[in-house]
Design an enzyme around this catalytic site. Structure first.
Site, mmCIF file in Angstrom:
data_model
loop_
_atom_site.group_PDB
_atom_site.id
_atom_site.type_symbol
_atom_site.label_atom_id
_atom_site.label_comp_id
_atom_site.label_asym_id
_atom_site.label_seq_id
_atom_site.Cartn_x
_atom_site.Cartn_y
_atom_site.Cartn_z
ATOM 1 C CG ASP A 81 -4.185 -9.576 3.317
ATOM 2 O OD1 ASP A 81 -3.815 -8.898 4.295
ATOM 3 O OD2 ASP A 81 -4.378 -9.085 2.190
ATOM 4 C CD GLN A 129 -2.879 -1.168 2.341
ATOM 5 O OE1 GLN A 129 -2.671 -0.434 3.316
ATOM 6 N NE2 GLN A 129 -3.875 -2.036 2.319
HETATM 7 C C1 S3P Z 1 -2.738 -4.633 -0.088
HETATM 8 C C2 S3P Z 1 -1.564 -4.706 0.622
HETATM 9 C C3 S3P Z 1 -1.454 -5.342 1.945
HETATM 10 C C4 S3P Z 1 -2.650 -6.221 2.242
HETATM 11 C C5 S3P Z 1 -3.958 -5.581 1.878
HETATM 12 C C6 S3P Z 1 -3.979 -5.239 0.399
HETATM 13 C C7 S3P Z 1 -2.736 -3.952 -1.399
HETATM 14 O O1 S3P Z 1 -1.373 -4.341 2.923
HETATM 15 O O2 S3P Z 1 -2.674 -6.571 3.623
HETATM 16 O O3 S3P Z 1 -5.040 -6.438 2.168
HETATM 17 O O4 S3P Z 1 -3.693 -4.124 -2.167
HETATM 18 O O5 S3P Z 1 -1.768 -3.247 -1.684
HETATM 19 P P1 S3P Z 1 0.041 -3.644 3.338
HETATM 20 O O6 S3P Z 1 0.557 -2.947 2.160
HETATM 21 O O7 S3P Z 1 -0.302 -2.700 4.452
HETATM 22 O O8 S3P Z 1 0.907 -4.787 3.793
#
Ligand code: S3P
Length: 461
Positions: free
Chosen positions: A338, A184
């Site tokens: 996840d 993210q």
């Molecule tokens: C996601 C990244 C992950 C994941 C989330 C979706 C994404 O989070 O846990 O469900 O779509 O980039 P983080 O980037 O905080 O690890």
């Protein structure tokens, strides 16, 4: 997104073998990104198989608020599938409008973080909020790099929502090393880099899901990815050339391996089961859970490998298996982040200990997933050792063996869809039913979960 104010408890009980086809919805990560990049392209982007869960619908609402024209053009042809066909007329990089109202992202961390990145280099302001879960989650990790581009934010102490972000009027490109392995944060920086002149660089300590990089290329942006040498710590450097004109595309969303994890887990622990999950995304940055299952003894087979939406996909066959505990390599965490709650459920039904470490990030997901998983397992008679950044599940073996999971308790889901689904799966292979206190959050990522599981023979209700 609003849930009914009254929680809706739901129970799962020990079920005969699960059989059939488990159609899971479109990938959540790819769905958010398809809408966001579609909104930044010039012309019409068409999407099929979009996940129409609450999280993604929050992104639909947000893209409209920023000026894109987003329309549902029809359902998919597959009757078992709630995914839809959508069309987006984008506004172009730098062409976002200032939203008139507050952007409510509901439960969706991916939505709020990627959208903040998207607008951080356009001179407009937007105010973001979310549900009680999202308002507890850290946004400082996004605001820190966005501030380097020249954006400004004002919000609650500790970088919590609600907050207002004002995009930079003269953005500068940024070179940023991620302090945590987070797709993210990486994606927010790359999205901000789109409207900054020159080259934006993100260095990630470990490979995280790379849908943003793949999709940026698909839309015509110049992106390079360099694997960094192990001796200097490893990881990846991603370079983006700013201010491209993104060309619209057609995106067929592959099915979500994180959603598929639930029926696959159920099939592995409910005796005599055999299911097929069609067309799941096999992107290696998402594959850690399935690799781990194979090491634990799972009978999994990939059939008909092919491509969808720029991602490798295949049909996955899963059969009931005698599972054994293992030590999950911590460096695999990013590729299965996840899936730990449902892995812990499988571990409870496996022989021996399953050691999961290097997963401190789970504490800042939709809930503190280490605490929620440990509490739910213990309440149902499973011994678990909790650590600051991990847990060890002491498995009780299959229900027909010497032990088996006692079950019988109600689990607090804390507005967390994956905790809710993981514990319903546990109930399918426990001596006594397992109840969750609220099934409503499941609609954020997998609205058809209960009906789909019932169609396989799961006793949920
Ligand atoms: C996601 C990244 C992950 C994941 C989330 C979706 C994404 O989070 O846990 O469900 O779509 O980039 P983080 O980037 O905080 O690890």
């Amino acid at each position: 997104m609003p849930h009914p104010s009254e929680p809706t408890p739901l129970a799962a009980r020990r079920s005969a073998s699960l059989t059939g086809t488990a159609t899971v919805p479109g990938d959540k990560s790819v769905s958010h990104r398809a809408l966001i990049f579609g909104a930044l392209a010039v012309g019409e982007t068409r999407i099929t198989g979009l996940l129409e869960g609450e999280d993604v619908l929050a992104t639909v609402g947000a893209m409209r608020a920023f000026g894109a024209e987003v329309t549902r053009t029809g359902a998919n042809n597959d009757a078992n599938d709630e995914g839809g066909a959508w069309s987006i007329h984008g506004v172009g990089v730098g062409g976002l409008a200032e939203p008139e109202g507050v952007i409510d992202c509901g439960n969706a961390g991916t939505a709020v973080r990627l959208i903040m990145g998207m607008m951080a280099t356009t001179p407009i302001s937007a105010t973001f909020t979310g549900d009680a879960s999202l308002r507890r989650r850290p946004m400082g990790r996004i605001l820190d790099p966005l501030t380097l581009f020249g954006a400004r934010s004002a919000g609650r102490a500790g970088g919590l929502l609600p907050l207002t972000l004002t995009g930079a009027s003269s953005p500068v490109p940024v070179a940023y090393t991620l302090p945590v392995a987070s797709a993210q944060v990486k994606s927010a920086v790359l999205l901000a880099g789109l409207n900054a002149p020159g080259e934006t660089v993100v260095i990630e300590p470990a490979a995280t899901r790379d849908h943003t990089e793949r999709m940026l290329r698909g839309f015509g942006a110049e992106v390079t990815v360099e694997e960094l040498p192990e001796k200097s710590g490893g990881g990846r450097a991603i370079r983006l050339t700013g201010q491209p004109e993104l060309a619209p595309m057609h995106i067929a969303i592959p099915r979500d391996p994180s959603s598929a994890a639930f029926p696959v887990a159920a099939a592995l622990i409910a005796e005599g089961s055999e299911i097929v999950v069609p067309e799941i995304c096999l992107n290696p940055t998402r594959a850690g859970f399935y690799q781990t299952l194979i090491e634990m003894g799972a009978d999994l087979a990939y059939e008909n490998p092919r491509e969808a939406g720029g991602e490798p996909v295949a049909d996955l066959r899963a059969r009931f298996s005698a599972m054994k505990g293992i030590e999950v390599p911590p460096e695999r965490a990013a590729s299965m982040i996840d899936e730990y709650p449902v892995l812990a459920v499988i571990a409870a039904c496996a022989e021996g200990d399953t050691v999961m470490r290097g997963i401190g990030e789970l504490r800042v997901k939709e809930s503190d997933r280490i605490a929620a998983t440990v509490a739910g397992l213990r309440a149902n008679g499973i011994e678990v050792t909790e650590e600051p950044d991990g847990m060890i599940v002491h498995g009780r073996g299959p229900v027909d063996g010497r032990g088996g999971v006692p079950g019988g308790a109600t689990v607090a889901t804390h507005l967390d869809h994956r905790i809710a689904m993981a514990f319903l799966v546990l109930g399918l292979a426990s001596r006594s039913p397992v109840t969750i206190d609220d099934a409503a959050p499941i609609a954020t990522s997998f609205p058809s979960f209960i009906a789909m599981m019932q169609s396989l023979g799961a006793e949920i209700g």
